[in-house]
Write a protein that holds these residues in place. Structure first.
Motif, PDB file in Angstrom:
ATOM      1  N   ASP A  52      17.338  -9.058 134.477  1.00  0.00           N
ATOM      2  CA  ASP A  52      15.924  -9.980 133.917  1.00  0.00           C
ATOM      3  C   ASP A  52      14.682  -9.954 134.793  1.00  0.00           C
ATOM      4  O   ASP A  52      13.687  -9.932 134.155  1.00  0.00           O
ATOM      5  CB  ASP A  52      16.546 -11.539 133.920  1.00  0.00           C
ATOM      6  N   LYS A  53      14.805  -9.954 135.882  1.00  0.00           N
ATOM      7  CA  LYS A  53      13.412 -10.168 136.879  1.00  0.00           C
ATOM      8  C   LYS A  53      12.801  -8.711 136.543  1.00  0.00           C
ATOM      9  O   LYS A  53      11.532  -8.839 136.625  1.00  0.00           O
ATOM     10  CB  LYS A  53      14.008 -10.313 138.199  1.00  0.00           C
ATOM     11  N   ILE A  54      13.582  -7.706 136.701  1.00  0.00           N
ATOM     12  CA  ILE A  54      12.668  -6.248 136.517  1.00  0.00           C
ATOM     13  C   ILE A  54      12.275  -5.985 134.889  1.00  0.00           C
ATOM     14  O   ILE A  54      12.017  -5.106 134.622  1.00  0.00           O
ATOM     15  CB  ILE A  54      13.511  -5.271 137.068  1.00  0.00           C
ATOM     16  N   ARG A  55      13.098  -7.004 134.071  1.00  0.00           N
ATOM     17  CA  ARG A  55      12.660  -6.762 132.714  1.00  0.00           C
ATOM     18  C   ARG A  55      13.165  -5.502 132.091  1.00  0.00           C
ATOM     19  O   ARG A  55      12.529  -4.732 131.511  1.00  0.00           O
ATOM     20  CB  ARG A  55      11.228  -6.932 132.379  1.00  0.00           C
ATOM     21  N   PHE A  56      14.335  -4.971 132.690  1.00  0.00           N
ATOM     22  CA  PHE A  56      15.110  -3.958 132.339  1.00  0.00           C
ATOM     23  C   PHE A  56      15.139  -3.522 130.666  1.00  0.00           C
ATOM     24  O   PHE A  56      15.681  -4.578 129.955  1.00  0.00           O
ATOM     25  CB  PHE A  56      16.536  -3.891 133.005  1.00  0.00           C
ATOM     26  N   ASN A  57      14.361  -2.288 130.483  1.00  0.00           N
ATOM     27  CA  ASN A  57      14.642  -1.927 129.149  1.00  0.00           C
ATOM     28  C   ASN A  57      15.479  -0.762 128.894  1.00  0.00           C
ATOM     29  O   ASN A  57      14.971   0.230 129.296  1.00  0.00           O
ATOM     30  CB  ASN A  57      13.128  -1.821 128.485  1.00  0.00           C
ATOM     31  N   PRO A  58      16.652  -0.884 128.268  1.00  0.00           N
ATOM     32  CA  PRO A  58      17.527   0.163 128.205  1.00  0.00           C
ATOM     33  C   PRO A  58      16.971   1.429 127.419  1.00  0.00           C
ATOM     34  O   PRO A  58      17.488   2.620 127.354  1.00  0.00           O
ATOM     35  CB  PRO A  58      19.035  -0.383 127.648  1.00  0.00           C
ATOM     36  N   ASP A  59      15.828   1.059 126.734  1.00  0.00           N
ATOM     37  CA  ASP A  59      15.388   2.185 125.731  1.00  0.00           C
ATOM     38  C   ASP A  59      14.479   3.227 126.807  1.00  0.00           C
ATOM     39  O   ASP A  59      14.216   4.310 126.406  1.00  0.00           O
ATOM     40  CB  ASP A  59      14.566   1.579 124.887  1.00  0.00           C
ATOM     41  N   LYS A  60      14.163   2.684 127.948  1.00  0.00           N
ATOM     42  CA  LYS A  60      12.898   3.465 128.551  1.00  0.00           C
ATOM     43  C   LYS A  60      13.155   3.662 130.131  1.00  0.00           C
ATOM     44  O   LYS A  60      12.603   4.318 130.756  1.00  0.00           O
ATOM     45  CB  LYS A  60      11.619   3.315 128.291  1.00  0.00           C
ATOM     46  N   ASP A  61      13.754   2.458 130.707  1.00  0.00           N
ATOM     47  CA  ASP A  61      13.970   2.312 132.106  1.00  0.00           C
ATOM     48  C   ASP A  61      15.089   2.865 132.516  1.00  0.00           C
ATOM     49  O   ASP A  61      16.211   3.143 131.840  1.00  0.00           O
ATOM     50  CB  ASP A  61      14.023   0.869 132.626  1.00  0.00           C
ATOM     51  N   ARG A  62      15.128   3.388 133.754  1.00  0.00           N
ATOM     52  CA  ARG A  62      16.508   4.022 134.405  1.00  0.00           C
ATOM     53  C   ARG A  62      17.100   3.133 135.699  1.00  0.00           C
ATOM     54  O   ARG A  62      16.086   2.888 136.447  1.00  0.00           O
ATOM     55  CB  ARG A  62      16.457   5.531 134.524  1.00  0.00           C
ATOM     56  N   LEU A  63      18.260   3.294 135.722  1.00  0.00           N
ATOM     57  CA  LEU A  63      18.924   2.634 137.128  1.00  0.00           C
ATOM     58  C   LEU A  63      19.559   3.785 137.751  1.00  0.00           C
ATOM     59  O   LEU A  63      20.231   4.330 137.051  1.00  0.00           O
ATOM     60  CB  LEU A  63      19.571   1.314 136.772  1.00  0.00           C
ATOM     61  N   PHE A  64      19.267   3.708 139.160  1.00  0.00           N
ATOM     62  CA  PHE A  64      20.119   4.691 140.083  1.00  0.00           C
ATOM     63  C   PHE A  64      20.810   3.759 141.063  1.00  0.00           C
ATOM     64  O   PHE A  64      20.149   2.869 141.917  1.00  0.00           O
ATOM     65  CB  PHE A  64      19.324   5.588 140.710  1.00  0.00           C
ATOM     66  N   LEU A  65      22.070   3.522 141.113  1.00  0.00           N
ATOM     67  CA  LEU A  65      22.843   2.572 141.833  1.00  0.00           C
ATOM     68  C   LEU A  65      23.446   3.222 143.023  1.00  0.00           C
ATOM     69  O   LEU A  65      23.948   4.349 142.991  1.00  0.00           O
ATOM     70  CB  LEU A  65      23.832   1.983 140.822  1.00  0.00           C
ATOM     71  N   ALA A  66      23.459   2.568 144.163  1.00  0.00           N
ATOM     72  CA  ALA A  66      23.997   3.301 145.336  1.00  0.00           C
ATOM     73  C   ALA A  66      25.277   2.966 145.578  1.00  0.00           C
ATOM     74  O   ALA A  66      25.815   3.255 146.799  1.00  0.00           O
ATOM     75  CB  ALA A  66      23.101   2.417 146.790  1.00  0.00           C
ATOM     76  N   GLY A  67      26.228   2.974 144.595  1.00  0.00           N
ATOM     77  CA  GLY A  67      27.503   2.729 144.933  1.00  0.00           C
ATOM     78  C   GLY A  67      28.144   1.673 145.386  1.00  0.00           C
ATOM     79  O   GLY A  67      27.420   0.590 145.558  1.00  0.00           O
ATOM     80  N   ASP A  68      29.432   1.407 145.516  1.00  0.00           N
ATOM     81  CA  ASP A  68      30.182   0.205 145.610  1.00  0.00           C
ATOM     82  C   ASP A  68      29.764  -0.720 144.623  1.00  0.00           C
ATOM     83  O   ASP A  68      29.185  -1.945 144.817  1.00  0.00           O
ATOM     84  CB  ASP A  68      29.874  -0.554 146.980  1.00  0.00           C
ATOM     85  N   LEU A  69      30.061  -0.294 143.417  1.00  0.00           N
ATOM     86  CA  LEU A  69      29.994  -1.198 142.303  1.00  0.00           C
ATOM     87  C   LEU A  69      30.518  -2.469 142.273  1.00  0.00           C
ATOM     88  O   LEU A  69      30.298  -3.584 141.708  1.00  0.00           O
ATOM     89  CB  LEU A  69      29.955  -0.539 140.781  1.00  0.00           C
ATOM     90  N   ILE A  70      31.970  -2.359 142.782  1.00  0.00           N
ATOM     91  CA  ILE A  70      32.875  -3.234 142.576  1.00  0.00           C
ATOM     92  C   ILE A  70      33.374  -3.750 144.145  1.00  0.00           C
ATOM     93  O   ILE A  70      33.204  -3.058 145.078  1.00  0.00           O
ATOM     94  CB  ILE A  70      34.087  -3.024 141.685  1.00  0.00           C
ATOM     95  N   ASN A  71      34.301  -4.775 144.028  1.00  0.00           N
ATOM     96  CA  ASN A  71      35.119  -5.235 145.213  1.00  0.00           C
ATOM     97  C   ASN A  71      34.355  -5.991 146.033  1.00  0.00           C
ATOM     98  O   ASN A  71      33.417  -6.182 146.298  1.00  0.00           O
ATOM     99  CB  ASN A  71      35.736  -3.892 145.769  1.00  0.00           C
ATOM    100  N   ARG A  72      35.368  -7.130 146.441  1.00  0.00           N
ATOM    101  CA  ARG A  72      34.785  -8.260 147.269  1.00  0.00           C
ATOM    102  C   ARG A  72      34.137  -9.403 146.708  1.00  0.00           C
ATOM    103  O   ARG A  72      34.261 -10.570 147.084  1.00  0.00           O
ATOM    104  CB  ARG A  72      34.097  -7.893 148.514  1.00  0.00           C
ATOM    105  N   GLY A  73      33.274  -8.958 145.500  1.00  0.00           N
ATOM    106  CA  GLY A  73      32.719 -10.079 144.756  1.00  0.00           C
ATOM    107  C   GLY A  73      33.582 -10.667 143.679  1.00  0.00           C
ATOM    108  O   GLY A  73      34.560 -10.362 143.407  1.00  0.00           O
TER     109      GLY A  73
END
Length: 268
Positions: free
Chosen positions: A21-42
């Motif tokens: 929400d804060k970056i106003r992510f628009n799935p039609d034009k923005d891209r996300l690159f995730l550094a891994g550890d998507l899951i676990n402990r949370g």
């Protein structure tokens, strides 16, 4: 269009949604690159993995050590640990497509338009970028074929501590994996200490943070990595960007906008 590199989610869905929400992510034009550890402990590993999967056409993620642990559990190579929060994923009706997508994620992502590379834990200091790319592809190939069962059966362990071109089979795969997903401290020979998780200015004797190694291969490429929450997003080294700001430990979740290197945070 904007590109963002985001640190370790670790099952913190509320913070991830806040950041989108804060970056106003628009799935039609923005891209996300995730550094891994998507899951676990949370608190919501399943919801987090589903959210990433929902926007997968605009997301690329590298594999982290927690992601590989989930896959090893799913393959029957090990059992969940007491502090794991993986049961929701393992019991989910859409488990197959979620885990299939996750296992297809790479260890290293090239971002040539930003002159950057993303991995979970960093780039081994004595490897060139071409060597890092080649060795990442070795393990990615194993994960993509029938050798993956053997890989997961032998994935765990701290040895070999360092790289040798003579390594073969599971030992070779393990040390490559440890460099890309578990590395923090190395010694002068580039060998790993995988038992210390503290701050960069308090290394075990004879070791140093990988990015401070005096013989680190300088490439001019920006290195993006997560994994090391104790850094609190700071390395003090130009073009070495720490992304894990400890969301699951009560810190924040951070997005680095790659176009101008602005950092956007959501408190956890």
């Amino acid at each position: 269009m904007s590109d963002y590199a985001i640190g370790d989610l670790q099952g913190c869905l509320e913070a991830f949604d806040c950041l989108l929400d804060k970056i106003r992510f628009n799935p039609d034009k923005d891209r996300l690159f995730l550094a891994g550890d998507l899951i676990n402990r949370g608190p919501d590993s399943l919801g987090t993995l589903r959210r990433v999967f929902q926007v997968r056409d605009n997301v690329q993620s590298v594999l982290g050590n927690h992601d590989l642990h989930l896959l090893a559990v799913a393959h029957g190579a090990t059992k969940s640990k007491r502090k794991d929060t993986l049961a929701g994923i393992l019991d989910a009706p859409d488990r197959g497509e979620l885990l299939g997508w996750l296992q297809g994620c790479p260890l290293l992502i090239d971002l040539p338009e930003h002159e950057a590379i993303l991995t979970h834990a960093g780039i081994p200091p004595l490897w060139t970028l071409d060597e890092a790319r080649s060795r990442a592809r070795e393990v990615e190939s194993v994960l993509g074929d029938e050798r993956c069962s053997e890989y997961f059966a032998h994935m765990y362990g701290n040895q070999p501590a360092g790289w040798s071109e003579r390594l073969a089979g599971p030992d070779r795969w393990r040390v490559i994996t440890n460099y890309f997903t578990r590395m923090r401290f190395v010694n002068s020979q580039g060998e790993l200490d995988l038992t210390s998780k503290g701050e960069a200015d308090a290394p075990p004797g004879g070791f140093m943070p990988w990015f401070l190694h005096p013989q680190r291969k300088e490439t001019g490429t920006r290195l993006l990595f997560g994994h090391w929450a104790a850094l609190e997003g700071h390395t003090g080294i130009d073009k070495v960007e720490a992304l894990d700001t400890g969301c699951v430990w009560g810190g924040s979740l951070t997005a680095l906008r790659l176009d101008d290197l602005a950092r956007i945070h959501c408190e956890c």
